[in-house]
Write an enzyme that holds these catalytic residues in place. Structure first.
Site, PDB file in Angstrom:
ATOM      1  N   ASN A 113       4.497   9.516  18.588  1.00 18.19           N
ATOM      2  CA  ASN A 113       3.296   8.876  18.043  1.00 18.19           C
ATOM      3  C   ASN A 113       2.191   8.696  19.085  1.00 18.19           C
ATOM      4  OD1 ASN A 113       3.676   8.582  15.318  1.00 18.19           O
ATOM      5  ND2 ASN A 113       4.563   6.537  15.439  1.00 18.19           N
TER       6      ASN A 113
ATOM      7  N   GLU B 144      -4.322   1.516  14.121  1.00 19.60           N
ATOM      8  CA  GLU B 144      -3.242   0.681  14.650  1.00 19.60           C
ATOM      9  C   GLU B 144      -3.134   0.875  16.166  1.00 19.60           C
ATOM     10  OE1 GLU B 144      -0.308  -0.106  11.084  1.00 19.60           O
ATOM     11  OE2 GLU B 144      -0.094   1.963  11.776  1.00 19.60           O
TER      12      GLU B 144
ATOM     13  N   LYS C 194      10.307   6.885  18.555  1.00 19.20           N
ATOM     14  CA  LYS C 194       9.217   7.274  17.637  1.00 19.20           C
ATOM     15  C   LYS C 194       7.898   7.348  18.401  1.00 19.20           C
ATOM     16  CE  LYS C 194       7.598   8.412  13.600  1.00 19.20           C
ATOM     17  NZ  LYS C 194       7.023   7.552  12.574  1.00 19.20           N
TER      18      LYS C 194
ATOM     19  N   GLY D 197       0.831  -1.195   0.000  1.00 17.22           N
ATOM     20  CA  GLY D 197       0.000   0.000   0.000  1.00 17.22           C
ATOM     21  C   GLY D 197       0.866   1.245   0.000  1.00 17.22           C
ATOM     22  N   ALA D 198       0.455   2.236   0.797  1.00 19.04           N
ATOM     23  CA  ALA D 198       1.145   3.526   0.815  1.00 19.04           C
ATOM     24  C   ALA D 198       2.612   3.372   1.195  1.00 19.04           C
ATOM     25  CB  ALA D 198       0.449   4.454   1.803  1.00 19.04           C
ATOM     26  N   LEU D 199       2.899   2.411   2.049  1.00 16.72           N
ATOM     27  CA  LEU D 199       4.258   2.237   2.578  1.00 16.72           C
ATOM     28  C   LEU D 199       5.043   1.249   1.711  1.00 16.72           C
ATOM     29  CD1 LEU D 199       5.696   3.221   5.232  1.00 16.72           C
ATOM     30  CD2 LEU D 199       5.123   0.981   6.174  1.00 16.72           C
ATOM     31  N   GLY D 200       4.602  -0.010   1.700  1.00 14.88           N
ATOM     32  CA  GLY D 200       5.308  -1.034   0.940  1.00 14.88           C
ATOM     33  C   GLY D 200       5.307  -0.753  -0.553  1.00 14.88           C
TER      34      GLY D 200
END
Lengths: 330, 330
Positions: free
Chosen positions: B200, B279, B196, B15-18
């Site tokens: 987050n 998430e 992170k 998707g957007a990342l992979g």
């Protein structure tokens, strides 16, 4: 048996709360006068109707559309939503004389202080002595102009704003009892207000912050349940900093009794769902500020206040936007 | 200069990342293979399109509709949303051989553990040694089937799951660099993941809990600002209990850099607004559980987890209800 208060009674904020108690007092034969805004015309023509678990009834009501017309009273009962407290000073000026007693049945902390401040500025010396606070344990709703639904409870806890109960405090309790309302007198208003907040803060607050979380939804979720308990403990710590010692076991007792309430929706949750302004300052903001002044860390309460205040603010914006769009659509 | 990894690369969760990183690697000439579900047909016919601040491009992609077809890879890059982690074991079984490296670019805590657990159960001894975690600092969105918008950043922090970086860790970093992606290697995955989370947890979490609160809305509200700081401090305390010492000054530095982000919307906030699952377990739940196991009190994180999990749950119910109504309307 105490003497019963008698005199001219003015009801300011005659909605679900003030309307109900005022109607009960009027039905019992007391001299009750209602200040009304939006319901004025309807009630003047048709009276006030109460659909109640204790029996339905209607009264013909003495109703006024301004505080100036209502004029001086011997007892003023305030049932205004605390989101309207900015109007208090103006409403009190014409109705409070040198001996008038003022009883607020409003939610949360800081209402009596605001009334005292207003009366002081209006030149009343020692006005604190004539202010009382009451906590109404009641489920009632204004269903339509001049129509109130009363679905549960109705009893009142009463105390003087400053100092211990005195004869006229008991006389006001007797007034409510004469109308069939259970009313108990206490010596510390701060105590009964803080004890109520031990429940109101978690269940009103999380009811809005955790999206439509009725009491069972809070209790059934491990993280929200632990948070509700934590908020109760923070409230007890804040109360201590404010001079009120509450038995920590109150937390367990309130959790247990909340289990018995099923999927109860708090007043704040209902207000939010119906697009009405929330009593965020007296139920969450003022308790937080007192904790902060006392140097007490209340991280959950601070977070709850931030979230609920923001949701309330956005809800207001949506209401206003909706009104503007509706206006344009005409 | 390290050697660059070479071998068969499988992208799981394109998707957007992979999809973005896979497309960049493929464009640089690497042997990249994409596992796709809903986008499979479109990408097989039209390739993968990336609209990027670094320059738009398209690739013809080697695409597969099942992990079995994709088959064994030398490197598997996981870009799956962590809400899909229940599918991980099944997806990994056909693609991981005895020497396959597995890199997860997913958010939050616990992903590497779930991968290790899956590989162990599939008979891979010492699988931890072949697992890497990466943190992708990127703003990208899947706009349509086979179309990814890349609007900011793109750099990666990389570390081995267990133990310090070794030659093949650096070889994977070099792989990304060969595709023009900045990639830095670290010796502690736990450290970069927790660091992170210091950002987050407050800004993803409050972005959902405090209703559409972009970063500026959190910073501009005194109670929410104090809550964000408190959440950062709780995260640093939880990290310490998990064996990672983070400089408390990171809080000030992150608040300052967040002011520079303007009204930035977090990925969780965007997911919520678009009705997608959150998430919540890897970003909030797992950090909370580690704090609890370490005996660290994180009252704000617990409350945040409770509120966000509930909002996510209700959002899912609304989605499902919407689908049912749409189906009936046909």
């Amino acid at each position: 048996m105490s003497n019963c208060f008698s005199g001219r009674i003015g009801i300011i904020g005659a909605g679900a709360l003030g309307g109900f108690y005022g109607a009960r007092l009027a039905r019992a034969g007391h001299d009750v006068h209602f200040l009304m805004r939006s319901d004025y015309e309807t009630v003047r023509e048709n009276g006030l109707r109460v659909n109640s678990i204790d029996g339905d009834f209607s009264i013909r009501a003495e109703v006024y559309s301004s505080a100036g017309e209502l004029g001086p009273c011997d007892l003023v009962i305030i049932g205004l939503k605390t989101t309207q407290n900015h109007a208090l000073a103006e409403l009190l000026a014409p109705v409070v004389g040198p001996r008038t007693l003022v009883l607020t049945l409003q939610n949360g902390l800081g209402n009596e202080e605001q009334i005292a401040e207003a009366l002081h500025q209006q030149g009343h010396r020692g006005a604190e002595e004539r202010i009382l606070g009451g906590i109404a344990f009641i489920c009632s709703n204004r269903m339509a102009p001049g129509v109130i639904n009363h679905t549960a409870h109705g009893w009142i806890r009463l105390a003087k704003f400053r100092g211990s109960a005195e004869e006229r405090t008991h006389a006001i309790a007797e007034l409510f009892r004469s109308a069939g309302i259970e009313c108990e007198v206490f010596d510390s208003l701060a105590r009964i207000r803080w004890e109520k907040l031990v429940w109101n803060i978690p269940f009103n607050g999380l009811g809005v912050a955790a999206e439509e979380a009725h009491s069972a939804a809070v209790l059934d979720d491990d993280a929200l349940h632990a948070t509700a308990r934590g908020l109760m403990e923070e409230t007890i710590a804040a109360a201590r900093a404010d001079g009120v010692e509450i038995d920590p076991e109150l937390t367990d007792r309130m959790i247990a009794s909340t289990y018995n309430m099923g999927d109860y929706k708090s007043s704040m949750q209902i207000d939010f769902a119906q697009g009405r302004p929330l009593e965020v300052e007296t139920i969450l903001g003022e308790p937080l500020r007192r904790a902060q002044r006392g140097g007490i860390a209340t991280p959950r309460l601070e977070m709850l206040y931030g979230i609920v205040r923001r949701r309330d603010h956005l809800n207001r914006l949506r209401e206003v936007a909706g009104e503007i769009l509706a206006e344009r659509g005409k």
